[in-house]
Scaffold this motif. Sequence first.
Motif, PDB file in Angstrom:
ATOM      1  N   THR A 209      63.954   1.169  41.025  1.00 51.69           N
ATOM      2  CA  THR A 209      64.319   0.248  42.088  1.00 51.69           C
ATOM      3  C   THR A 209      65.074   0.969  43.201  1.00 51.69           C
ATOM      4  N   GLY A 210      64.635   0.783  44.416  1.00 54.69           N
ATOM      5  CA  GLY A 210      65.297   1.374  45.564  1.00 54.69           C
ATOM      6  C   GLY A 210      64.757   2.727  45.985  1.00 54.69           C
ATOM      7  N   GLN A 211      63.879   3.355  45.171  1.00 61.81           N
ATOM      8  CA  GLN A 211      63.384   4.665  45.601  1.00 61.81           C
ATOM      9  C   GLN A 211      62.607   4.568  46.904  1.00 61.81           C
ATOM     10  N   SER A 212      61.948   3.437  47.143  1.00 53.46           N
ATOM     11  CA  SER A 212      61.181   3.320  48.382  1.00 53.46           C
ATOM     12  C   SER A 212      62.060   3.439  49.616  1.00 53.46           C
ATOM     13  N   LEU A 213      63.369   3.226  49.467  1.00 54.65           N
ATOM     14  CA  LEU A 213      64.283   3.303  50.603  1.00 54.65           C
ATOM     15  C   LEU A 213      64.925   4.679  50.751  1.00 54.65           C
ATOM     16  N   LEU A 214      64.650   5.574  49.818  1.00 58.42           N
ATOM     17  CA  LEU A 214      65.145   6.943  49.943  1.00 58.42           C
ATOM     18  C   LEU A 214      64.247   7.715  50.904  1.00 58.42           C
ATOM     19  N   ASP A 215      64.843   8.418  51.856  1.00 63.82           N
ATOM     20  CA  ASP A 215      64.042   9.199  52.794  1.00 63.82           C
ATOM     21  C   ASP A 215      63.911  10.647  52.307  1.00 63.82           C
ATOM     22  N   TYR A 216      63.786  10.794  51.024  1.00 64.20           N
ATOM     23  CA  TYR A 216      63.492  12.089  50.400  1.00 64.20           C
ATOM     24  C   TYR A 216      62.927  11.803  49.019  1.00 64.20           C
ATOM     25  N   VAL A 217      62.209  12.768  48.461  1.00 62.38           N
ATOM     26  CA  VAL A 217      61.639  12.643  47.126  1.00 62.38           C
ATOM     27  C   VAL A 217      62.503  13.440  46.159  1.00 62.38           C
ATOM     28  N   PRO A 218      63.095  12.794  45.154  1.00 61.70           N
ATOM     29  CA  PRO A 218      63.905  13.536  44.191  1.00 61.70           C
ATOM     30  C   PRO A 218      63.110  14.665  43.548  1.00 61.70           C
TER      31      PRO A 218
ATOM     32  N   ASP B  46      46.601  13.198  29.290  1.00 62.14           N
ATOM     33  CA  ASP B  46      45.448  14.042  28.959  1.00 62.14           C
ATOM     34  C   ASP B  46      45.351  14.236  27.457  1.00 62.14           C
ATOM     35  N   GLU B  47      46.488  14.450  26.850  1.00 63.75           N
ATOM     36  CA  GLU B  47      46.527  14.656  25.398  1.00 63.75           C
ATOM     37  C   GLU B  47      46.027  13.415  24.658  1.00 63.75           C
ATOM     38  N   VAL B  48      46.524  12.241  25.057  1.00 62.07           N
ATOM     39  CA  VAL B  48      46.113  11.028  24.352  1.00 62.07           C
ATOM     40  C   VAL B  48      44.687  10.629  24.737  1.00 62.07           C
ATOM     41  N   SER B  49      44.223  11.018  25.911  1.00 64.04           N
ATOM     42  CA  SER B  49      42.836  10.737  26.293  1.00 64.04           C
ATOM     43  C   SER B  49      41.866  11.391  25.321  1.00 64.04           C
ATOM     44  N   VAL B  50      42.135  12.630  24.977  1.00 63.72           N
ATOM     45  CA  VAL B  50      41.288  13.338  24.014  1.00 63.72           C
ATOM     46  C   VAL B  50      41.340  12.632  22.663  1.00 63.72           C
ATOM     47  N   GLU B  51      42.530  12.179  22.297  1.00 58.19           N
ATOM     48  CA  GLU B  51      42.716  11.521  20.999  1.00 58.19           C
ATOM     49  C   GLU B  51      41.934  10.208  20.905  1.00 58.19           C
ATOM     50  N   VAL B  52      41.995   9.379  21.976  1.00 54.49           N
ATOM     51  CA  VAL B  52      41.362   8.052  21.905  1.00 54.49           C
ATOM     52  C   VAL B  52      39.913   8.062  22.383  1.00 54.49           C
ATOM     53  N   GLY B  53      39.476   9.178  22.967  1.00 53.38           N
ATOM     54  CA  GLY B  53      38.079   9.296  23.361  1.00 53.38           C
ATOM     55  C   GLY B  53      37.710   8.589  24.646  1.00 53.38           C
ATOM     56  N   ARG B  54      38.682   8.413  25.542  1.00 50.77           N
ATOM     57  CA  ARG B  54      38.398   7.872  26.864  1.00 50.77           C
ATOM     58  C   ARG B  54      39.476   8.367  27.818  1.00 50.77           C
ATOM     59  N   TYR B  55      39.102   8.576  29.080  1.00 51.83           N
ATOM     60  CA  TYR B  55      40.057   9.083  30.060  1.00 51.83           C
ATOM     61  C   TYR B  55      41.027   7.976  30.438  1.00 51.83           C
ATOM     62  N   VAL B  56      42.325   8.211  30.213  1.00 55.23           N
ATOM     63  CA  VAL B  56      43.363   7.230  30.526  1.00 55.23           C
ATOM     64  C   VAL B  56      43.947   7.575  31.891  1.00 55.23           C
ATOM     65  N   ARG B  57      43.898   6.623  32.793  1.00 57.47           N
ATOM     66  CA  ARG B  57      44.330   6.861  34.168  1.00 57.47           C
ATOM     67  C   ARG B  57      45.817   6.625  34.354  1.00 57.47           C
ATOM     68  N   LEU B  58      46.375   7.321  35.353  1.00 57.28           N
ATOM     69  CA  LEU B  58      47.812   7.257  35.650  1.00 57.28           C
ATOM     70  C   LEU B  58      48.024   6.706  37.056  1.00 57.28           C
ATOM     71  N   THR B  59      48.958   5.755  37.153  1.00 53.97           N
ATOM     72  CA  THR B  59      49.272   5.098  38.419  1.00 53.97           C
ATOM     73  C   THR B  59      50.744   5.271  38.757  1.00 53.97           C
ATOM     74  N   ASN B  60      51.032   5.427  40.054  1.00 53.01           N
ATOM     75  CA  ASN B  60      52.399   5.380  40.553  1.00 53.01           C
ATOM     76  C   ASN B  60      52.372   4.747  41.937  1.00 53.01           C
ATOM     77  N   TYR B  61      53.412   4.970  42.718  1.00 56.98           N
ATOM     78  CA  TYR B  61      53.592   4.253  43.976  1.00 56.98           C
ATOM     79  C   TYR B  61      53.628   5.213  45.157  1.00 56.98           C
ATOM     80  N   ALA B  62      52.668   5.089  46.075  1.00 56.12           N
ATOM     81  CA  ALA B  62      52.736   5.786  47.361  1.00 56.12           C
ATOM     82  C   ALA B  62      53.125   4.739  48.398  1.00 56.12           C
ATOM     83  N   SER B  63      54.404   4.462  48.449  1.00 53.55           N
ATOM     84  CA  SER B  63      54.911   3.462  49.378  1.00 53.55           C
ATOM     85  C   SER B  63      56.326   3.861  49.762  1.00 53.55           C
ATOM     86  N   GLY B  64      56.908   3.119  50.679  1.00 50.89           N
ATOM     87  CA  GLY B  64      58.272   3.419  51.079  1.00 50.89           C
ATOM     88  C   GLY B  64      58.349   4.481  52.153  1.00 50.89           C
ATOM     89  N   LEU B  65      59.557   5.017  52.331  1.00 48.25           N
ATOM     90  CA  LEU B  65      59.809   5.968  53.416  1.00 48.25           C
ATOM     91  C   LEU B  65      59.171   7.329  53.183  1.00 48.25           C
TER      92      LEU B  65
END
Length: 525
Positions: A191-200, A226-245
């Motif tokens: 919470t609040g990272q979108s208001l930081l004008d730098y990336v930690p 990637d590790e668990v994708s091989v284990e479960v037999g399907r590519y597991v995608r990763l999401t994050n946030y490209a928003s904010g300052l």
Amino acid sequence: MTRRRPVLDLDPAQVVRARELAHAASAPVVDLARTRTTVSVERAVLRAAGLEGADAEGIPWVNHLVDAVRRQVGLEQGVAVPVWDALARAEAGDLTVLAQKAAVDGVRFALPSGSAREHALVGARAAAAGGVAGIDAARAEREAMVARIGDPPQRPWIYLIVATGDIYEDIPQAQAAARAGADVIAVIRSTGQSLLDYVPEGATREGYAGTYATAENFRLMRAALDEVSVEVGRYVRLTNYASGLCMPEIATLAGLRRLDMMLNDSMYGILFRDINPVRTFVDQRFSRQVHARAGIIINTGEDNYLTTADAVDAAHTVTVSQLLNETFAHEAGLPDRLLGLGHAFEIDPAVPESFRLELAHALLARTLFPDAPLKWMPPTRHMTGDVFQGYLLDGFFNLVGSLTDQDILLVGMMTEAVVTPWLSDRDLALQNVRYVQRAAGGLAEDFVPAPDGLIATRARHVLGEAVDLLERIVGSEGGLLTAIEHGTFGGMKRPADGGRGLDGVVERGDDYVNPVSEILEGDQR
């Protein structure tokens, strides 16, 4: 054999008119974005060139370097020429040392001309090309892994959230979620990272209601999935946030660290984080160019409007925003297959025929955007703490997802707005999804709404209201920026000269150069 998707019989001329109006409404904003830059766009150029790390206080070297250039010569020509000119003049041996010296005013920047400028441009363009090559390599790696391991066997992809604040706690939770059936893991941002004008910088272990988005956290989670994708037999995608300052920088880091989806809405930061509209539109254009090159699916944020505005009365504003997001995305080079437009199941369950209205709204989105991987969001606003009703609502939500053939389905939690979900809550939520998929996963093939029934009539009505609103936006003085100022979307009033980050916007000069944008605009795939 491709299964048939349900569609509404909409007036083709009205659909064409809606898109024409969306293009007209967005054109002045695109022109604005093309003629300005921001401190975050310029920092993204340096990140693409490989500059990383931070000082003892945690302020990244990219911030120090851009700030120093701005103080001495301005950013009207961009950061690239003065930085690589300084390197050519041996002010420092590399970008990191240059930034460290700039942080203590130990560098003299200039705006060279003639052969000195051309020499600086050669260096800047080579560095930018190296960064874009890194994004290309990450995309190729994803495509190779999907070809080797395989995609999830069916749609919708099941989207689950982790948000402990500690990346080292997030990792085992994300892997457990993948083993339990999740196809997409979203690491909620602190919470609040979108208001930081730098990336930690670096791996982080403390965050409020989420985990900081950093390059190292991206790397750690991608490796774990990637590790668990091989284990479960399907590519597991990763999401994050490209928003904010820091939207452009985070998009660049996501491309380099092989994230697969990013929350990237054109107006979310304006409306819900009070970030300056001009800053947001400039930043989102660059970030979407990066996402297009990286093959990252963006998720837009129309669902948020229905947490602050009535889901029936304001349904047409969701459609308008989807059309605008589509237009902005296409202009930045994003094809439909990467355009995860958002919408949500947020009608008050006490409203008569609420389920049929939800079907109408979801099917309208599916019909208008047949090739986009729509992201369907679960009920949140009207979750009351009655976990039994909440579980039933989530089941209805999952059923609409099957009936209307959604692509990305965020799993609803029966304890929404009560507590941070326990692992057992998540398991129950996944059972709900799996039951509906087993019992009704192919129901979209059989679902044909009556041409003059409530569902079709409601969808046509919402589309008509969307066209009317777009006509008012196009015909008004100030256009889209004025509409935002008047609270058209989500009831949030945000003036074009207000909000956070306006001081980081710079009008481009005639000699402006952005070597990353040159590459992205020259080859938008």
